[in-house]
Design a protein around this motif. Structure first.
Motif, PDB file in Angstrom:
ATOM      1  N   LYS A 113       0.679  -1.147   0.092  1.00 22.96           N
ATOM      2  CA  LYS A 113       0.181  -0.185   0.084  1.00 22.96           C
ATOM      3  C   LYS A 113       0.798   1.251  -0.042  1.00 22.96           C
ATOM      4  N   ASN A 115       1.140   4.673   2.014  1.00 26.98           N
ATOM      5  CA  ASN A 115       0.323   5.801   2.956  1.00 26.98           C
ATOM      6  C   ASN A 115       1.036   7.159   2.792  1.00 26.98           C
ATOM      7  N   SER A 215       2.396   6.460  14.016  1.00 25.29           N
ATOM      8  CA  SER A 215       2.914   7.782  13.618  1.00 25.29           C
ATOM      9  C   SER A 215       1.787   8.864  13.587  1.00 25.29           C
ATOM     10  N   ARG A 224       4.680  13.414   2.871  1.00 24.54           N
ATOM     11  CA  ARG A 224       5.500  12.488   3.448  1.00 24.54           C
ATOM     12  C   ARG A 224       4.746  11.250   2.781  1.00 24.54           C
TER      13      ARG A 224
HETATM   14  O1  LIG Z   1       2.093   5.061   7.549  1.00 23.56           O
HETATM   15  C1  LIG Z   1       2.435   5.102   8.781  1.00 23.56           C
HETATM   16  O2  LIG Z   1       3.314   6.130   9.159  1.00 23.56           O
HETATM   17  C2  LIG Z   1       2.406   3.764   9.239  1.00 23.56           C
HETATM   18  C3  LIG Z   1       2.184   2.818   8.694  1.00 23.56           C
HETATM   19  C4  LIG Z   1       1.828   1.439   9.454  1.00 23.56           C
HETATM   20  O3  LIG Z   1       1.798   1.579  10.614  1.00 23.56           O
HETATM   21  C5  LIG Z   1       1.701   0.118   8.784  1.00 23.56           C
HETATM   22  O4  LIG Z   1       1.621   0.002   7.739  1.00 23.56           O
HETATM   23  O5  LIG Z   1       1.362  -0.741   9.645  1.00 23.56           O
END
Ligand SMILES: O=C(O)CCC(=O)C(=O)O
Length: 286
Positions: A113, A115, A215, A224
């Motif tokens: 994915k 983010n 985060s 980001r």
């Molecule tokens: O996007 C983020 O800062 C953390 C992503 C996350 O915790 C995850 O993919 O498990």
């Protein structure tokens, strides 16, 4: 030549994470940035989650307040299905070599994915471990979080608790409700011990599946973007449905197929994840 030095492998085993620079080359990074920028441009025409992924869920998700003038794309599900650049970063990069040296030599792909926290994004990721979302017959799984942009203290870096992969698996249920996050007192404890994973674009944070992490929001005017790919040892067999079903699940990325199953008995009962739960349950707009 190996991708990692022994001291880096030792660091990962002791602390449960490792930050590695130049995990993809400059050309690959440029292609990742270009594809993501195009998706942000396309999102301007949308008013909510849109597109369709493998199991019919939206491919793209946006934060509240998303608009044409102020796009707030925050998630791309399974980008490796729709972009050669992301597929190559998952399969052909130094990032994949590093994973193979940590939990290989035989490794396979589980899901991916993006983010994204565009400037001013309010989305936070609550403290959790990944393993309860993706239980396998053993815990040789790595979540690779590739920084497509520079990550600083201000733009919502990933925070981890060093060494927590050797501790308990925390429940994600509280007062009978599945929250996708650990209890508030445990989260406060994590915050007091947290280390931020920062670096130039192209840096990857390789994280053990049991490591506690979360985060915060993006407080800066810089994006980001994290490309997140989850890999497992080839002999680790999923014990529950993929939280992000995708057509590449099980793809052998390095080494060979042995068809062996390695089971490690856990001293805990893994928390049950409700059917249909996804990583969205971890995200909250602060
Ligand atoms: O996007 C983020 O800062 C953390 C992503 C996350 O915790 C995850 O993919 O498990």
């Amino acid at each position: 030549m190996p991708a990692l030095q022994q001291s880096q492998i030792d660091f990962f085993n002791e602390h449960g994470y490792l930050v590695v620079e130049n995990a993809v080359d400059a050309e690959a990074l440029q292609a990742l940035t270009r594809d993501f920028s195009n998706w942000v441009e396309e999102s301007r025409e949308q008013t909510g989650a849109y597109g369709e992924s493998f199991d019919g869920r939206p491919r793209f998700d946006v934060e509240s307040g998303h608009s044409k003038d102020s796009p707030a794309l925050r998630r791309v599900n399974a980008p490796v299905e729709i972009s050669d650049a992301y597929f190559k970063a998952m399969t052909e990069s130094r990032m994949a070599d590093c994973v193979a040296e940590l939990i290989g030599p035989n490794i396979k792909f589980h899901h991916s994915k993006i983010n994204s926290k565009l400037p001013g994004a309010k989305t936070e990721v609550k403290w959790h471990q990944d393993f309860p979302f993706t239980p396998h017959s053993n815990d040789d799984l790595i979540t690779a979080l590739l920084m497509v942009d520079e990550v600083t203290d201000q733009n919502g870096p990933l925070e981890v608790v060093p060494g927590s992969h050797k501790g308990d698996i925390h429940s994600l249920w509280h007062d009978g409700v599945f929250t996708g996050a650990i209890a508030e007192d445990a989260a406060a404890d994590c915050k007091s011990k947290a280390v931020s994973c920062k670096g130039a674009a192209g840096t990857v944070c390789l994280m053990h599946t049991r490591l506690l992490h979360g985060s915060t929001a993006n407080l800066s005017d810089k994006p980001r973007t994290l490309f997140i790919a989850v890999y497992s040892a080839e002999d680790a067999i999923p014990q529950s449905p993929n939280p992000m079903p995708n057509k590449h699940e099980g793809l052998l990325v390095r080494g060979e197929k042995t068809n062996r199953v390695r089971s490690v008995p856990y001293d805990i009962e893994l928390p049950q994840i409700p059917k249909g739960a996804s990583f969205f349950d971890q995200q909250a707009e602060g």
